[in-house]
Design an enzyme around this catalytic site. Structure first.
Site, PDB file in Angstrom:
ATOM      1  N   LEU A  36     -16.874  -5.099  -2.640  1.00 52.30           N
ATOM      2  CA  LEU A  36     -16.611  -3.524  -2.466  1.00 52.30           C
ATOM      3  C   LEU A  36     -17.270  -2.507  -2.992  1.00 52.30           C
ATOM      4  O   LEU A  36     -17.199  -1.405  -2.782  1.00 52.30           O
ATOM      5  CB  LEU A  36     -15.252  -3.604  -2.730  1.00 52.30           C
ATOM      6  CG  LEU A  36     -14.044  -3.995  -1.621  1.00 52.30           C
ATOM      7  CD1 LEU A  36     -14.025  -5.378  -1.146  1.00 52.30           C
ATOM      8  CD2 LEU A  36     -12.559  -3.650  -2.107  1.00 52.30           C
ATOM      9  N   TYR A  60     -10.708  -3.059  -8.612  1.00 56.00           N
ATOM     10  CA  TYR A  60     -10.889  -3.021  -9.914  1.00 56.00           C
ATOM     11  C   TYR A  60      -9.681  -2.880 -10.727  1.00 56.00           C
ATOM     12  O   TYR A  60      -9.168  -1.991 -10.483  1.00 56.00           O
ATOM     13  CB  TYR A  60     -11.977  -1.877 -10.205  1.00 56.00           C
ATOM     14  CG  TYR A  60     -12.419  -1.652 -11.376  1.00 56.00           C
ATOM     15  CD1 TYR A  60     -13.845  -2.078 -11.676  1.00 56.00           C
ATOM     16  CD2 TYR A  60     -11.805  -1.394 -12.555  1.00 56.00           C
ATOM     17  CE1 TYR A  60     -14.456  -1.746 -13.047  1.00 56.00           C
ATOM     18  CE2 TYR A  60     -12.246  -1.244 -13.861  1.00 56.00           C
ATOM     19  CZ  TYR A  60     -13.507  -1.616 -14.090  1.00 56.00           C
ATOM     20  OH  TYR A  60     -14.160  -1.260 -15.277  1.00 56.00           O
ATOM     21  N   THR A 100      -0.254   1.143  -7.180  1.00 60.00           N
ATOM     22  CA  THR A 100       0.157   0.783  -8.386  1.00 60.00           C
ATOM     23  C   THR A 100       1.254   1.846  -9.011  1.00 60.00           C
ATOM     24  O   THR A 100       0.852   3.088  -8.876  1.00 60.00           O
ATOM     25  CB  THR A 100      -0.977   0.808  -9.472  1.00 60.00           C
ATOM     26  OG1 THR A 100      -0.560   0.579 -10.780  1.00 60.00           O
ATOM     27  CG2 THR A 100      -1.817   1.882  -9.502  1.00 60.00           C
ATOM     28  N   ASP A 101       1.831   1.372  -9.763  1.00 60.45           N
ATOM     29  CA  ASP A 101       2.707   2.220 -10.806  1.00 60.45           C
ATOM     30  C   ASP A 101       2.132   3.282 -11.601  1.00 60.45           C
ATOM     31  O   ASP A 101       2.594   4.335 -11.967  1.00 60.45           O
ATOM     32  CB  ASP A 101       3.886   1.479 -11.703  1.00 60.45           C
ATOM     33  CG  ASP A 101       3.069   0.126 -12.394  1.00 60.45           C
ATOM     34  OD1 ASP A 101       2.177  -0.252 -11.971  1.00 60.45           O
ATOM     35  OD2 ASP A 101       3.253   0.569 -13.643  1.00 60.45           O
ATOM     36  N   TYR A 124      -8.223   4.141 -13.867  1.00 59.17           N
ATOM     37  CA  TYR A 124      -7.730   3.422 -12.922  1.00 59.17           C
ATOM     38  C   TYR A 124      -6.528   3.917 -12.022  1.00 59.17           C
ATOM     39  O   TYR A 124      -6.740   3.804 -10.614  1.00 59.17           O
ATOM     40  CB  TYR A 124      -7.136   2.022 -13.630  1.00 59.17           C
ATOM     41  CG  TYR A 124      -6.509   1.196 -12.890  1.00 59.17           C
ATOM     42  CD1 TYR A 124      -6.774   0.358 -12.134  1.00 59.17           C
ATOM     43  CD2 TYR A 124      -4.791   1.134 -12.688  1.00 59.17           C
ATOM     44  CE1 TYR A 124      -6.293  -0.568 -11.159  1.00 59.17           C
ATOM     45  CE2 TYR A 124      -4.027   0.002 -11.940  1.00 59.17           C
ATOM     46  CZ  TYR A 124      -4.698  -0.674 -11.208  1.00 59.17           C
ATOM     47  OH  TYR A 124      -3.852  -1.226 -10.404  1.00 59.17           O
ATOM     48  N   TRP A 149       2.986  -4.486 -12.663  1.00 58.45           N
ATOM     49  CA  TRP A 149       3.208  -5.379 -13.666  1.00 58.45           C
ATOM     50  C   TRP A 149       3.112  -6.641 -13.119  1.00 58.45           C
ATOM     51  O   TRP A 149       4.173  -7.565 -13.126  1.00 58.45           O
ATOM     52  CB  TRP A 149       4.648  -5.289 -14.533  1.00 58.45           C
ATOM     53  CG  TRP A 149       4.573  -4.097 -15.084  1.00 58.45           C
ATOM     54  CD1 TRP A 149       3.792  -2.707 -15.265  1.00 58.45           C
ATOM     55  CD2 TRP A 149       5.401  -3.761 -16.510  1.00 58.45           C
ATOM     56  NE1 TRP A 149       4.499  -1.939 -16.033  1.00 58.45           N
ATOM     57  CE2 TRP A 149       5.203  -2.510 -16.845  1.00 58.45           C
ATOM     58  CE3 TRP A 149       6.441  -4.460 -17.317  1.00 58.45           C
ATOM     59  CZ2 TRP A 149       5.916  -1.829 -18.200  1.00 58.45           C
ATOM     60  CZ3 TRP A 149       6.732  -4.057 -18.412  1.00 58.45           C
ATOM     61  CH2 TRP A 149       6.859  -2.686 -18.915  1.00 58.45           C
TER      62      TRP A 149
END
Ligand SMILES: NC(=O)C1=CN([C@@H]2O[C@H](COP(=O)(O)OP(=O)(O)OC[C@H]3O[C@@H](n4cnc5c(N)ncnc54)[C@H](OP(=O)(O)O)[C@@H]3O)[C@@H](O)[C@H]2O)C=CC1
Ligand SMILES: Cc1cn([C@H]2C[C@H](O)[C@@H](COP(=O)(O)OP(=O)(O)O[C@H]3O[C@@H](C)C(=O)[C@@H](O)[C@H]3O)O2)c(=O)[nH]c1=O
Length: 296
Positions: A36, A60, A100-101, A124, A149
């Site tokens: 990627l 990533y 993601t959170d 991130y 998580w």
């Protein structure tokens, strides 16, 4: 239908390779054959495979290292999904992507809904948000599943780190002022397959009505310290957990204090999700546990 699965060697991708098999012909290239970070190679793979569905489980995910590798994190987590969305548009393909959170700053009092405004604290988180936004803007059939998580008996995750460190040390200092829901990679993969099954049966009207962004995590919440205690208790390990603050731990990347995601939109479509304690027990007792990952 051909399904192109990226990241099949990761903790989620490994589970997806099993869960998605009944849905179509799975093509899961190795990282070297579909990097990627190499957008020309990615484009060539998409044009040669010509999938009807792209499932992007590659990312990533090194949260601390991303602070020093911003360009690479952005290329993999934002530019590559943007290219996937563009090529999906050309091919008439759908795209399932994960986020993601860590797109949230964690300042909210309660659980975050899909309609809440993201404000990532880390590189991130910023790179994942940029990936989400590129896909949403492309006008293609898509699903973006934000989770938190993630754990499993494979790869790098907090559960395996605790099982390893807990064997080596009598006591561990663990952050107690960040809260979220540990989510088993198998729950994620099976729920993804369920959702895609509905989409494939429902066709264009389903995508019109139900496509878009969902939160998908275990139910309930704990802190990293609470999770570590539950891991040691479930695995019969005597390691003592000393609760500390995130400031005391001093990680390179800032993380949200509140990672809780409200999953009611997804549960209205797919049914209830397990609480994190049930997910942890299921994960620890899953087949791989017998291979010695969990100490006696
Ligand atoms: N882990 C977590 O706690 C959370 C994860 N997520 C999201 O869920 C998704 C899956 O994450 P998870 O399975 O946990 O992550 P992993 O780190 O376990 O797996 C990531 C996968 O991506 C592959 N990959 C990394 N870089 C590249 C690249 N340049 N080209 C091709 N493949 C690459 C890895 O390859 P290799 O095996 O060779 O390293 C690996 O197979 C991601 O979108 C992540 O952001 C969301 C919330 C929480
Ligand atoms: C190893 C360790 C970690 N910690 C803390 C640091 C941090 O606040 C928390 C979790 O640290 P980790 O580095 O294991 O996990 P982290 O990389 O932050 O995990 C995240 O990964 C990305 C990919 C996501 O999208 C997130 O949902 C989340 O799962 O635990 C301790 O307090 N003590 C320890 O001994």
């Amino acid at each position: 239908m051909k399904i192109l699965l990226t990241g099949a060697n990761g903790q989620l991708g490994h589970e997806l390779a099993r869960s998605l098999r009944p849905l179509g012909e799975l093509v899961a290239p190795a990282r070297a054959d579909c990097d990627l970070a190499d957008l020309d190679q990615l484009r060539a793979v998409l044009r040669s495979v010509r999938p009807g569905l792209i499932v992007n489980a590659a990312a990533y995910t090194a949260v601390d290292r991303a602070e020093d590798e911003r360009a690479l994190a952005i290329r993999i987590n934002a530019d590559a999904p943007a290219l996937m969305a563009q090529e999906a548009g050309e091919l008439g393909a759908a795209l399932l992507h994960y986020s993601t959170d860590y797109v949230f700053d964690g300042n909210a009092a309660g659980a975050y809904a899909e309609t809440d405004t993201p404000a990532p604290l880390s590189v991130y988180g910023q790179s994942k948000l940029a990936g989400e936004q590129a896909i949403a803007a492309a006008g293609i059939r898509h699903l973006i599943l934000r989770t938190s998580w993630v754990v499993g008996l494979r790869g790098n995750n907090f559960l395996l780190t605790m099982l390893r460190l807990g064997r080596e040390r009598a006591q561990l200092r663990i952050v107690a002022d960040q809260h979220g829901a540990p989510t088993w990679s198998r729950t994620l993969a099976d729920t993804s397959a369920h959702l895609l099954g509905l989409a494939l049966a429902g066709g264009a009207p389903w995508w019109e009505r139900h496509g878009g962004l969902y939160h998908l995590t275990s139910q309930g919440c704990t802190s990293w310290a609470g999770f570590a205690e539950a891991i040691f208790s479930a695995a019969g390990m005597g390691c003592e957990v000393v609760p500390i603050t995130a400031a005391e731990y001093g990680a390179r990347a800032p993380r949200p204090a509140n990672s809780r995601l409200d999953c009611s939109k997804l549960m209205a479509l797919c049914g209830p999700l397990p609480d994190w304690q049930t997910a942890l027990a299921g994960c620890l007792s899953s087949a791989d546990a017998s291979k010695g990952l969990v100490p006696d």
